[in-house]
Design a protein around this motif. Structure first.
Motif, PDB file in Angstrom:
ATOM      1  N   UNK A 122      -7.702   1.077  -1.549  1.00 35.13           N
ATOM      2  CA  UNK A 122      -6.547   1.473  -2.349  1.00 35.13           C
ATOM      3  C   UNK A 122      -5.450   0.425  -2.170  1.00 35.13           C
ATOM      4  N   UNK A 123      -4.324   0.644  -2.826  1.00 36.69           N
ATOM      5  CA  UNK A 123      -3.202  -0.286  -2.759  1.00 36.69           C
ATOM      6  C   UNK A 123      -1.999   0.407  -2.110  1.00 36.69           C
ATOM      7  N   UNK A 124      -1.357  -0.282  -1.193  1.00 38.97           N
ATOM      8  CA  UNK A 124      -0.085   0.181  -0.643  1.00 38.97           C
ATOM      9  C   UNK A 124       1.010  -0.694  -1.227  1.00 38.97           C
ATOM     10  N   UNK A 125       1.999  -0.044  -1.853  1.00 39.84           N
ATOM     11  CA  UNK A 125       3.114  -0.774  -2.456  1.00 39.84           C
ATOM     12  C   UNK A 125       4.421  -0.264  -1.859  1.00 39.84           C
ATOM     13  N   UNK A 126       5.483  -0.993  -2.094  1.00 33.93           N
ATOM     14  CA  UNK A 126       6.775  -0.582  -1.587  1.00 33.93           C
ATOM     15  C   UNK A 126       7.350   0.549  -2.445  1.00 33.93           C
ATOM     16  N   UNK A 162     -15.772  -6.460  -2.942  1.00 35.16           N
ATOM     17  CA  UNK A 162     -16.837  -5.836  -3.742  1.00 35.16           C
ATOM     18  C   UNK A 162     -16.266  -4.801  -4.705  1.00 35.16           C
ATOM     19  N   UNK A 163     -15.182  -4.119  -4.291  1.00 33.75           N
ATOM     20  CA  UNK A 163     -14.539  -3.156  -5.190  1.00 33.75           C
ATOM     21  C   UNK A 163     -13.972  -3.863  -6.412  1.00 33.75           C
ATOM     22  N   UNK A 164     -13.302  -4.999  -6.196  1.00 32.79           N
ATOM     23  CA  UNK A 164     -12.738  -5.761  -7.320  1.00 32.79           C
ATOM     24  C   UNK A 164     -13.840  -6.284  -8.228  1.00 32.79           C
ATOM     25  N   UNK A 165     -14.904  -6.789  -7.653  1.00 33.14           N
ATOM     26  CA  UNK A 165     -16.044  -7.305  -8.421  1.00 33.14           C
ATOM     27  C   UNK A 165     -16.663  -6.184  -9.260  1.00 33.14           C
ATOM     28  N   UNK A 166     -16.872  -5.025  -8.633  1.00 32.08           N
ATOM     29  CA  UNK A 166     -17.459  -3.901  -9.348  1.00 32.08           C
ATOM     30  C   UNK A 166     -16.559  -3.369 -10.445  1.00 32.08           C
ATOM     31  N   UNK A 167     -15.249  -3.420 -10.217  1.00 30.16           N
ATOM     32  CA  UNK A 167     -14.288  -3.005 -11.255  1.00 30.16           C
ATOM     33  C   UNK A 167     -14.522  -3.803 -12.536  1.00 30.16           C
ATOM     34  N   UNK A 168     -14.688  -5.099 -12.400  1.00 33.95           N
ATOM     35  CA  UNK A 168     -14.905  -5.933 -13.586  1.00 33.95           C
ATOM     36  C   UNK A 168     -16.233  -5.583 -14.260  1.00 33.95           C
ATOM     37  N   UNK A 169     -17.263  -5.403 -13.471  1.00 33.39           N
ATOM     38  CA  UNK A 169     -18.574  -5.079 -14.045  1.00 33.39           C
ATOM     39  C   UNK A 169     -18.566  -3.730 -14.748  1.00 33.39           C
ATOM     40  N   UNK A 170     -17.681  -2.837 -14.332  1.00 31.70           N
ATOM     41  CA  UNK A 170     -17.583  -1.509 -14.944  1.00 31.70           C
ATOM     42  C   UNK A 170     -16.823  -1.532 -16.277  1.00 31.70           C
ATOM     43  N   UNK A 240     -14.523   1.536  -4.688  1.00 32.61           N
ATOM     44  CA  UNK A 240     -15.833   1.615  -4.054  1.00 32.61           C
ATOM     45  C   UNK A 240     -15.835   2.715  -2.995  1.00 32.61           C
ATOM     46  N   UNK A 241     -16.967   3.376  -2.844  1.00 32.47           N
ATOM     47  CA  UNK A 241     -17.137   4.363  -1.778  1.00 32.47           C
ATOM     48  C   UNK A 241     -17.513   3.620  -0.506  1.00 32.47           C
ATOM     49  N   UNK A 242     -16.591   3.564   0.434  1.00 34.41           N
ATOM     50  CA  UNK A 242     -16.846   2.901   1.708  1.00 34.41           C
ATOM     51  C   UNK A 242     -17.416   3.916   2.691  1.00 34.41           C
ATOM     52  N   UNK A 243     -18.530   3.572   3.315  1.00 31.04           N
ATOM     53  CA  UNK A 243     -19.232   4.477   4.228  1.00 31.04           C
ATOM     54  C   UNK A 243     -19.382   3.805   5.592  1.00 31.04           C
ATOM     55  N   UNK A 301     -11.487  10.885  -6.814  1.00 27.67           N
ATOM     56  CA  UNK A 301     -11.454   9.509  -7.281  1.00 27.67           C
ATOM     57  C   UNK A 301     -12.746   9.143  -7.987  1.00 27.67           C
ATOM     58  N   UNK A 302     -12.670   8.147  -8.831  1.00 25.39           N
ATOM     59  CA  UNK A 302     -13.851   7.583  -9.459  1.00 25.39           C
ATOM     60  C   UNK A 302     -14.320   6.420  -8.587  1.00 25.39           C
ATOM     61  N   UNK A 303     -15.450   6.604  -7.927  1.00 26.09           N
ATOM     62  CA  UNK A 303     -15.949   5.624  -6.977  1.00 26.09           C
ATOM     63  C   UNK A 303     -17.391   5.235  -7.319  1.00 26.09           C
ATOM     64  N   UNK A 304     -17.725   3.986  -7.102  1.00 26.87           N
ATOM     65  CA  UNK A 304     -19.119   3.565  -7.205  1.00 26.87           C
ATOM     66  C   UNK A 304     -19.623   3.198  -5.810  1.00 26.87           C
ATOM     67  N   UNK A 305     -20.932   3.206  -5.649  1.00 27.98           N
ATOM     68  CA  UNK A 305     -21.533   2.858  -4.364  1.00 27.98           C
ATOM     69  C   UNK A 305     -21.918   1.389  -4.353  1.00 27.98           C
ATOM     70  N   UNK A 306     -21.940   0.817  -3.188  1.00 29.68           N
ATOM     71  CA  UNK A 306     -22.333  -0.583  -3.043  1.00 29.68           C
ATOM     72  C   UNK A 306     -23.668  -0.851  -3.718  1.00 29.68           C
ATOM     73  N   UNK A 307     -24.601   0.080  -3.560  1.00 33.38           N
ATOM     74  CA  UNK A 307     -25.948  -0.121  -4.108  1.00 33.38           C
ATOM     75  C   UNK A 307     -25.975  -0.151  -5.629  1.00 33.38           C
ATOM     76  N   UNK A 308     -24.921   0.332  -6.291  1.00 35.84           N
ATOM     77  CA  UNK A 308     -24.889   0.337  -7.754  1.00 35.84           C
ATOM     78  C   UNK A 308     -24.908  -1.072  -8.328  1.00 35.84           C
ATOM     79  N   UNK A 309     -24.331  -2.038  -7.610  1.00 35.37           N
ATOM     80  CA  UNK A 309     -24.235  -3.406  -8.124  1.00 35.37           C
ATOM     81  C   UNK A 309     -24.816  -4.465  -7.200  1.00 35.37           C
ATOM     82  N   UNK A 310     -24.949  -4.158  -5.920  1.00 37.47           N
ATOM     83  CA  UNK A 310     -25.271  -5.210  -4.950  1.00 37.47           C
ATOM     84  C   UNK A 310     -26.560  -4.957  -4.168  1.00 37.47           C
ATOM     85  N   UNK A 311     -27.344  -3.987  -4.564  1.00 36.51           N
ATOM     86  CA  UNK A 311     -28.654  -3.649  -3.964  1.00 36.51           C
ATOM     87  C   UNK A 311     -28.499  -3.083  -2.558  1.00 36.51           C
TER      88      UNK A 311
END
Length: 338
Positions: A122-126, A162-170, A240-243, A301-311
């Motif tokens: 996630x993002x932390x902002x001021x 990987x979350x940023x990469x997957x965002x683009x692929x989605x 991304x769903x971090x486990x 949240x809308x989350x994808x798993x690492x395996x969805x894009x990166x095996x």
């Protein structure tokens, strides 16, 4: 009673007392963990020790060390005698399995592939979100200064990359080439990469640098809880769903004779008590009942798993994070562009 019988009875009593003493002798466990878990395990260790004492009469002393996930795994390989590891990435545990410190079936020995809690990026902002950051696409604007650790050293950073990469692929029409260009622009907005997740958080909060911290959800929530008037959390449209996994270090528990208590230590993470401690420290519990209790803290949240894009982690690491991989190439280009 003759002398021989008396001696025999005394010997039996002595052995019984020795057995009782051994059963209640102190035992020490070492938990080798990653940076942001230090507060959670400090609380958890007290609860587990109390539970174990009540159950067995045995006093367990739990020590913990923290650092970046991959470095922590390396220290175990180099001789740090961990009884358990509680790391940021399955990749690090797999490496310990490959070097015969941990059994190959480690992920099947506990529920949820040995991940008792989850997190995300996630993002932390001021406060007030002055740069109006709402999604990944806002991070690549020219006027945004990002604080983020290096994927070469930090588990949070690999999950974030990987979350940023997957965002683009989605996205509609998302391709690997577009993901490469997007991440290059993202890293061009950093003034340098922090070594670890906690260091990055300190740079953003205590150092006052940056417009946005890209980090673990639990780290962002902790910063907000510590200083609620200074920060806000922003959840991107997809992440991304971090486990983060846990495992007994088989080679060491067999050497130390601590297998029983080490296994119980990790199993207790899945109990309602263990799950509540994780949730109170901003990790998402895997127990649905505990999750429901903390629903206000953890929005859906809308989350994808690492395996969805990166095996799997091995594939992702080989492609993106090993020396000369995609990240190195992107970052070199980003430095030139910035």
């Amino acid at each position: 009673m003759n002398l021989r019988q008396t001696r025999c009875n005394l010997m039996i009593l002595f052995l019984a007392l020795c057995a009782m003493s051994a059963a209640r002798a102190d035992v020490t466990l070492l938990n080798v963990s990653y940076d942001p878990t230090r507060e959670m395990y400090a609380e958890y260790n007290v609860a587990f020790a109390k539970y174990w004492k009540a159950k067995t009469g045995e006093t367990v002393n739990i020590k913990q060390t923290h650092g970046t996930s991959s470095k922590q795994a390396t220290t175990v390989e180099e001789g740090l005698e961990a009884d358990v590891v509680t790391l940021a990435m399955g990749f690090d545990v797999e490496n310990l399995a490959a070097t015969n410190f941990i059994a190959p079936n480690w992920s099947q020995r506990l529920p949820h592939d040995a991940a008792p809690y989850t997190s995300t990026i996630a993002f932390l902002v001021r406060k007030g979100n002055p740069k109006n950051i709402r999604d990944w696409s806002d991070l690549v604007r020219f006027n945004v200064d990002i604080i983020i650790p290096s994927p070469k050293t930090a588990g949070a950073a690999r999950w974030g990359y990987l979350a940023a990469w997957g965002y683009v692929l989605k996205q509609p029409g998302g391709t690997e080439e577009k993901a490469r260009e997007f991440t290059k622009r993202l890293y061009a907005n950093t003034k340098g990469l922090e070594y670890g997740a906690r260091g990055a958080a300190n740079t953003f909060t205590k150092g006052g640098r940056g417009d946005v911290l890209v980090t673990w959800e639990n780290e962002a929530l902790k910063s907000m809880a510590d200083e609620p008037d200074k920060y806000e959390i922003v959840y991107p449209s997809i992440s991304i769903l971090a486990e983060p996994p846990v495992a007994v270090v088989d080679k060491m528990v067999d050497k130390h004779g601590t297998r029983k208590v080490a296994e119980a230590y990790l199993q207790y993470l899945y109990t309602p008590a263990g799950q509540e401690i994780a949730a109170k420290n901003f990790y998402r519990p895997t127990d649905p009942n505990v999750m429901a209790k903390f629903a206000k803290q953890f929005p859906p949240l809308k989350l994808f798993k690492l395996e969805d894009f990166f095996t799997n982690w091995q594939t992702a690491n080989k492609m993106h994070f090993q020396d000369g991989g995609t990240f190195d190439k992107i970052y070199d280009q980003a430095r030139v562009a910035s």
